[in-house]
Design an enzyme around this catalytic site. Structure first.
Site, short mmCIF file in Angstrom:
data_model
loop_
_atom_site.label_atom_id
_atom_site.label_comp_id
_atom_site.label_asym_id
_atom_site.label_seq_id
_atom_site.Cartn_x
_atom_site.Cartn_y
_atom_site.Cartn_z
N LYS A 97 -9.21 -9.71 9.98
CA LYS A 97 -8.95 -8.45 9.26
C LYS A 97 -9.37 -7.31 10.18
O LYS A 97 -10.22 -7.49 11.05
CB LYS A 97 -9.77 -8.41 7.97
CG LYS A 97 -9.27 -7.41 6.96
CD LYS A 97 -8.13 -7.96 6.10
CE LYS A 97 -7.54 -6.89 5.21
NZ LYS A 97 -6.58 -7.44 4.25
N ASP B 155 -2.52 -3.17 4.75
CA ASP B 155 -3.48 -3.28 3.64
C ASP B 155 -3.57 -1.86 3.10
O ASP B 155 -2.65 -1.05 3.30
CB ASP B 155 -4.83 -3.82 4.13
CG ASP B 155 -5.78 -4.19 2.98
OD1 ASP B 155 -5.64 -5.28 2.41
OD2 ASP B 155 -6.67 -3.37 2.63
P1 NDP Z 1 -2.17 0.93 -1.01
O1 NDP Z 1 -2.83 1.80 -0.03
O2 NDP Z 1 -0.69 0.82 -1.01
O3 NDP Z 1 -2.61 1.33 -2.50
C1 NDP Z 1 -3.93 1.31 -2.87
C2 NDP Z 1 -4.04 1.83 -4.28
O4 NDP Z 1 -5.38 1.65 -4.75
C3 NDP Z 1 -3.78 3.34 -4.39
O5 NDP Z 1 -3.26 3.64 -5.66
C4 NDP Z 1 -5.18 3.91 -4.22
O6 NDP Z 1 -5.35 5.20 -4.83
C5 NDP Z 1 -6.03 2.90 -4.94
N1 NDP Z 1 -7.38 2.86 -4.32
C6 NDP Z 1 -7.69 2.53 -3.05
N2 NDP Z 1 -9.00 2.64 -2.81
C7 NDP Z 1 -9.53 3.07 -3.96
C8 NDP Z 1 -10.84 3.37 -4.36
N3 NDP Z 1 -11.88 3.28 -3.51
N4 NDP Z 1 -11.02 3.77 -5.65
C9 NDP Z 1 -9.98 3.85 -6.52
N5 NDP Z 1 -8.71 3.57 -6.18
C10 NDP Z 1 -8.48 3.20 -4.94
O7 NDP Z 1 -2.85 -0.52 -0.80
P2 NDP Z 1 -2.31 -1.95 -1.27
O8 NDP Z 1 -1.57 -1.82 -2.53
O9 NDP Z 1 -1.68 -2.59 -0.10
O10 NDP Z 1 -3.69 -2.73 -1.52
C11 NDP Z 1 -4.33 -2.76 -2.80
C12 NDP Z 1 -5.28 -3.96 -2.84
O11 NDP Z 1 -4.54 -5.18 -2.63
C13 NDP Z 1 -6.39 -3.96 -1.78
O12 NDP Z 1 -7.55 -4.56 -2.33
C14 NDP Z 1 -5.83 -4.88 -0.72
O13 NDP Z 1 -6.84 -5.47 0.08
C15 NDP Z 1 -5.14 -5.92 -1.57
N6 NDP Z 1 -4.12 -6.72 -0.91
C16 NDP Z 1 -3.04 -6.12 -0.31
C17 NDP Z 1 -2.08 -6.90 0.29
C18 NDP Z 1 -0.83 -6.31 0.84
O14 NDP Z 1 0.07 -7.09 1.19
N7 NDP Z 1 -0.69 -5.00 0.92
C19 NDP Z 1 -2.23 -8.37 0.40
C20 NDP Z 1 -3.35 -8.90 -0.34
C21 NDP Z 1 -4.26 -8.08 -0.93
P3 NDP Z 1 -5.54 6.50 -3.88
O15 NDP Z 1 -4.18 6.78 -3.36
O16 NDP Z 1 -6.06 7.54 -4.82
O17 NDP Z 1 -6.53 6.12 -2.82
#
Ligand code: NDP
Length: 451
Positions: free
Chosen positions: A132, A172
């Site tokens: 990662k 991510d």
């Molecule tokens: P994105 O950046 O596309 O979206 C993240 C979302 O979560 C946004 O709506 C963001 O809101 C919110 N968010 C992020 N950090 C925080 C925080 N500290 N507090 C509150 N809200 C938060 O990321 P992904 O959708 O790709 O990832 C989301 C999760 O899924 C993560 O845990 C990631 O590790 C996991 N994941 C992702 C994969 C992938 O293929 N993308 C694969 C496996 C797991 P805001 O815009 O306000 O920050």
């Protein structure tokens, strides 16, 4: 059903040493504890793992890279961020795992994610190791040119550690198709090699795979669907809540709607949108993917929807909850509230979104709880499908690739369920995923010798 497991007395000292050798990295400690708590019965069946010190070795990354990322903002000011890549374990294949750009990133977060990735990747059945990376860079409010300059600077250091047989990053939080494009461009320029298999999550015009964008959300929903089937249930008519509004959340909402469920709430770090009539996915996609706006703007388009600033999404009653934002977003109190309000299934699209107290509440309540390393493995599995297509210079159809993803998720569910039965905790997917994921890596490490 499904009682929580305590840490074995032979494993406790190993865990204490992990804490001592990695001070202050609380998320990493939490992720290690959660896996180690499941492994006591495994050592009884496999004494060779103790002899080969597999647990001690698996908790120590093979390599950790930390580097300076200097770049210039639009006003000409010099900015400096910190870049990370933790190459955790390559017993099963090249290091594989995403890059996270978020101001909260530090070594402890990257190590927790890299550690989880080892077992998740093992569960997929694909030949990929665990790693990662990321940076404490905050993409919010940055112009396109700033994002490009940052990505180019980041890759200017990272490229020397990558390769399709060495280490293959993906996206991510904060890293989507745009960022992967800029990083791939810089890699190609520096190395003078069109090495498609060096990054996944690429755009369709330059070697990306159909379904990769949708894969994590779709996969998590397929996993929950399997858990529901075990209980004679389905998504049909279920009220669901999905936190976040990024990549994982959007495609979780889409698949839930396709399977007959209704998502009534989603969120971002500023607050929660509650829309009883059902979330309008097209609008969320336009706001977040195209216009890069905040979720609160949703309420200006739908007068019957409510934006709850700073709200807690887990207070909204639902039967299925799919945390899809970030780590530790469900605490013990939230978990109790979800159970009390009638939630019967949790599917973690995010990595480690539930605190240990929350996990205990779900396991004690006996509800279907699908931990991230199993439930969200569809993203990395489809990345491995992208690598397969790149290696054979092929491009599969959407239907073919989605069917492969669904089969992989069904298999992961079955493996976790059967392992939980074998170890006397039927329906405990925490134990099932940790044990099944661990055994495959452990066997490979024994076979490869002391390296
Ligand atoms: P994105 O950046 O596309 O979206 C993240 C979302 O979560 C946004 O709506 C963001 O809101 C919110 N968010 C992020 N950090 C925080 C925080 N500290 N507090 C509150 N809200 C938060 O990321 P992904 O959708 O790709 O990832 C989301 C999760 O899924 C993560 O845990 C990631 O590790 C996991 N994941 C992702 C994969 C992938 O293929 N993308 C694969 C496996 C797991 P805001 O815009 O306000 O920050």
């Amino acid at each position: 059903m499904a009682a929580a497991v305590r840490m074995d007395e032979k494993i406790e000292p190993i865990f204490q040493e992990v804490i001592q050798r990695n001070p202050g990295e609380v998320e990493f400690h939490q992720a290690v504890r959660e896996v180690l708590e499941s492994l006591g019965p495994v050592l009884v069946k496999h004494p060779e793992y103790t002899h080969h010190k597999i647990i001690e070795r698996i908790c120590e990354p093979e390599r950790q890279i930390i580097f300076r990322v200097p770049w210039q903002d639009d006003k000409g000011n010099v900015q400096i961020n910190r870049g990370f890549r933790v190459e955790f374990n390559s017993a099963l294949g090249p290091y594989k795992g995403g890059l996270r750009f978020h101001p909260s990133v530090y070594l402890g977060i990257i190590k927790f994610l890299g550690f989880e990735q080892i077992f998740k990747n093992s569960l997929t059945g694909m030949p990929i190791g665990g790693g990662k990376g990321g940076s404490d860079f905050d993409p919010k409010g940055k112009s396109d040119s700033e994002i490009m300059r940052f990505c180019q600077s980041f890759m200017t250091e990272l490229y020397r550690h990558l390769g399709e047989y060495t280490d293959v990053p993906a996206g991510d939080i904060g890293v989507g198709g745009r960022e992967i494009g800029y990083m791939f461009g810089q890699y190609k320029r520096i190395t003078n090699r069109y090495e498609s298999g060096v990054l996944t999550g690429k755009g369709l015009s330059y070697g990306g795979s159909l379904v990769r964008t949708e894969a994590t959300g779709y996969g998590a929903t397929f996993f929950v669907n399997e858990m529901l089937k075990v209980r004679g249930q389905s998504f049909e008519g279920k009220t669901c809540v999905v936190s976040g509004s990024g990549n994982v959340a959007i495609y979780t909402i889409e698949k839930i709607h396709q399977l007959g469920g209704k998502v009534v709430a989603c969120s971002d770090s500023n607050g929660v949108i509650y829309h009883e009539a059902g979330i309008d996915l097209e609008l969320v996609q336009r706001l977040k993917e195209v216009e890069r706006r905040r979720i609160k703007d949703y309420a200006t388009y739908h007068k019957d929807a409510k934006f709850i600033e700073g709200g807690n999404i887990w207070e909204i009653p639902c039967q299925v909850a799919m945390p899809s934002a970030t780590q530790n977003e469900i605490n013990g109190r939230d978990a109790k509230l979800l159970v009390k309000n009638g939630c019967i299934a949790i599917g973690e699209g995010a990595n480690m979104p539930t605190t240990p107290e929350g996990v205990k509440v779900f396991l004690d309540a006996g509800i279907a709880y699908g931990p991230g390393k199993a439930a969200n493995a569809g993203g990395v599995a489809t990345s491995a499908l992208e690598m397969q297509q790149n290696a054979s210079r092929d491009a599969w159809t959407f239907e073919f690739t989605e069917k492969k993803l669904e089969d992989i998720m069904v298999n992961i569910h079955q493996l976790c369920y059967e392992t939980s039965e074998e170890y006397g905790v039927p329906g405990n997917y925490v134990a099932g995923s940790n044990i099944a994921g661990f055994i495959k890596v452990a066997d490979a490490m024994v076979a490869l010798g002391l390296i």
